[in-house]
Design a protein around this motif. Structure first.
Motif, PDB file in Angstrom:
ATOM      1  N   GLY A 109      14.883  10.926  16.278  1.00 21.90           N
ATOM      2  CA  GLY A 109      13.981   9.634  16.112  1.00 21.90           C
ATOM      3  C   GLY A 109      12.658   9.887  15.529  1.00 21.90           C
ATOM      4  N   ALA A 110      12.153  11.059  15.401  1.00 17.58           N
ATOM      5  CA  ALA A 110      10.769  11.307  15.037  1.00 17.58           C
ATOM      6  C   ALA A 110      10.375  10.458  13.858  1.00 17.58           C
ATOM      7  N   PRO A 111      10.906  10.377  12.818  1.00 17.32           N
ATOM      8  CA  PRO A 111      10.479   9.423  11.621  1.00 17.32           C
ATOM      9  C   PRO A 111      10.152   7.940  12.222  1.00 17.32           C
ATOM     10  N   LEU A 112      11.152   7.534  13.097  1.00 17.58           N
ATOM     11  CA  LEU A 112      10.895   6.062  13.457  1.00 17.58           C
ATOM     12  C   LEU A 112       9.862   6.160  14.512  1.00 17.58           C
ATOM     13  N   SER A 133      -0.032  19.878  18.303  1.00 12.08           N
ATOM     14  CA  SER A 133       1.443  19.938  18.943  1.00 12.08           C
ATOM     15  C   SER A 133       1.775  21.137  19.480  1.00 12.08           C
ATOM     16  N   VAL A 134       1.077  22.265  18.972  1.00 13.58           N
ATOM     17  CA  VAL A 134       1.299  23.467  19.687  1.00 13.58           C
ATOM     18  C   VAL A 134       0.579  23.402  21.052  1.00 13.58           C
ATOM     19  N   TYR A 135      -0.429  23.019  21.080  1.00 11.60           N
ATOM     20  CA  TYR A 135      -1.432  22.745  22.208  1.00 11.60           C
ATOM     21  C   TYR A 135      -0.882  21.983  23.309  1.00 11.60           C
ATOM     22  N   HIS A 136      -0.291  20.975  22.712  1.00 10.34           N
ATOM     23  CA  HIS A 136       0.062  19.942  23.748  1.00 10.34           C
ATOM     24  C   HIS A 136       1.503  20.523  24.368  1.00 10.34           C
ATOM     25  N   CYS A 164      18.615  15.216  26.218  1.00  6.65           N
ATOM     26  CA  CYS A 164      18.415  13.799  25.617  1.00  6.65           C
ATOM     27  C   CYS A 164      16.906  13.545  24.984  1.00  6.65           C
ATOM     28  N   ARG A 165      16.136  14.039  25.795  1.00  2.57           N
ATOM     29  CA  ARG A 165      14.800  13.872  25.168  1.00  2.57           C
ATOM     30  C   ARG A 165      14.470  14.621  23.728  1.00  2.57           C
ATOM     31  N   GLU A 166      14.963  16.127  24.016  1.00  6.03           N
ATOM     32  CA  GLU A 166      14.706  16.608  22.643  1.00  6.03           C
ATOM     33  C   GLU A 166      15.542  16.116  21.576  1.00  6.03           C
ATOM     34  N   ILE A 167      16.807  15.803  21.745  1.00  2.27           N
ATOM     35  CA  ILE A 167      17.611  14.968  20.753  1.00  2.27           C
ATOM     36  C   ILE A 167      16.931  13.981  20.251  1.00  2.27           C
ATOM     37  N   ILE A 168      16.487  13.050  21.112  1.00  5.01           N
ATOM     38  CA  ILE A 168      15.755  11.819  20.440  1.00  5.01           C
ATOM     39  C   ILE A 168      14.633  12.255  19.688  1.00  5.01           C
ATOM     40  N   GLY A 186       7.326  16.554  24.153  1.00  8.19           N
ATOM     41  CA  GLY A 186       6.941  17.272  25.594  1.00  8.19           C
ATOM     42  C   GLY A 186       6.856  18.707  25.094  1.00  8.19           C
ATOM     43  N   ALA A 187       7.413  19.579  26.087  1.00  5.35           N
ATOM     44  CA  ALA A 187       7.098  20.775  26.274  1.00  5.35           C
ATOM     45  C   ALA A 187       7.814  21.556  24.943  1.00  5.35           C
ATOM     46  N   THR A 188       8.751  20.957  24.330  1.00  3.12           N
ATOM     47  CA  THR A 188       9.315  21.366  22.980  1.00  3.12           C
ATOM     48  C   THR A 188       8.750  21.035  21.768  1.00  3.12           C
ATOM     49  N   SER A 189       7.302  20.465  21.963  1.00  7.14           N
ATOM     50  CA  SER A 189       6.609  20.229  20.826  1.00  7.14           C
ATOM     51  C   SER A 189       5.934  21.398  20.174  1.00  7.14           C
ATOM     52  N   MET A 190       5.908  22.523  20.840  1.00  6.20           N
ATOM     53  CA  MET A 190       5.461  23.802  20.382  1.00  6.20           C
ATOM     54  C   MET A 190       6.365  24.783  19.887  1.00  6.20           C
ATOM     55  N   ASP A 191       7.736  24.345  19.983  1.00  6.40           N
ATOM     56  CA  ASP A 191       8.884  25.290  19.529  1.00  6.40           C
ATOM     57  C   ASP A 191       9.883  24.470  18.843  1.00  6.40           C
ATOM     58  N   THR A 192      10.843  23.960  19.391  1.00  8.55           N
ATOM     59  CA  THR A 192      12.143  23.669  18.898  1.00  8.55           C
ATOM     60  C   THR A 192      11.849  22.327  18.024  1.00  8.55           C
ATOM     61  N   THR A 193      11.065  21.472  18.450  1.00  4.02           N
ATOM     62  CA  THR A 193      10.810  20.067  17.543  1.00  4.02           C
ATOM     63  C   THR A 193       9.541  20.146  16.777  1.00  4.02           C
ATOM     64  N   LEU A 194       8.673  21.416  16.680  1.00  4.89           N
ATOM     65  CA  LEU A 194       7.678  21.354  15.835  1.00  4.89           C
ATOM     66  C   LEU A 194       8.110  21.311  14.334  1.00  4.89           C
ATOM     67  N   PRO A 195       9.042  21.795  13.787  1.00  5.26           N
ATOM     68  CA  PRO A 195       9.323  21.656  12.399  1.00  5.26           C
ATOM     69  C   PRO A 195       9.400  19.939  11.995  1.00  5.26           C
TER      70      PRO A 195
END
Length: 111
Positions: free
Chosen positions: A49-52, A90-93, A41-45, A67-76
């Motif tokens: 929801g990134a624009p909002l 984002s990758v560092y985080h 759910c965190r990843e889907i949100i 969170g941890a996905t900020s360096m791979d799946t949610t990076l784009p």
């Protein structure tokens, strides 16, 4: 749920493949499934929801949400919404949070 259990689930930081297994081994399948669903759910949100989040709370909000996905799946989506200048941050985080997951989940599961 007890506070250490809730903290263990929350400290998964979106790293569902590791945190769910650690929590399942330490606390049982029920809490492991809760951790898996919370992290998905965190990843889907973050993805939806990134624009909002960026508009309401600033360009760092999608990075924190990922969170941890900020360096791979949610990076784009993070770089598309927050800007390319936040890609390295984002990758560092994601890397730092990624390293903290096994430590924090194990700590909270042992309490």
């Amino acid at each position: 749920r007890s506070i250490p259990e809730v903290l263990a689930v929350g400290s998964g930081f979106g790293y569902y493949s590791l945190s769910s297994i650690l929590i399942t081994d330490a606390k049982g399948a029920e809490l492991g499934v809760i951790a898996l669903l919370a992290n998905i759910c965190r990843e889907i949100i973050t993805l939806l929801g990134a624009p909002l989040l960026s508009r309401l709370f600033g360009p760092l909000a999608p990075i924190s949400s990922g969170g941890a996905t900020s360096m791979d799946t949610t990076l784009p989506i993070i770089t598309a919404v927050s800007g390319n200048k936040f890609a390295v941050l984002s990758v560092y985080h994601g890397f730092v949070v990624d390293l903290s997951v096994p430590l924090l989940v194990s700590l909270f599961c042992s309490l």
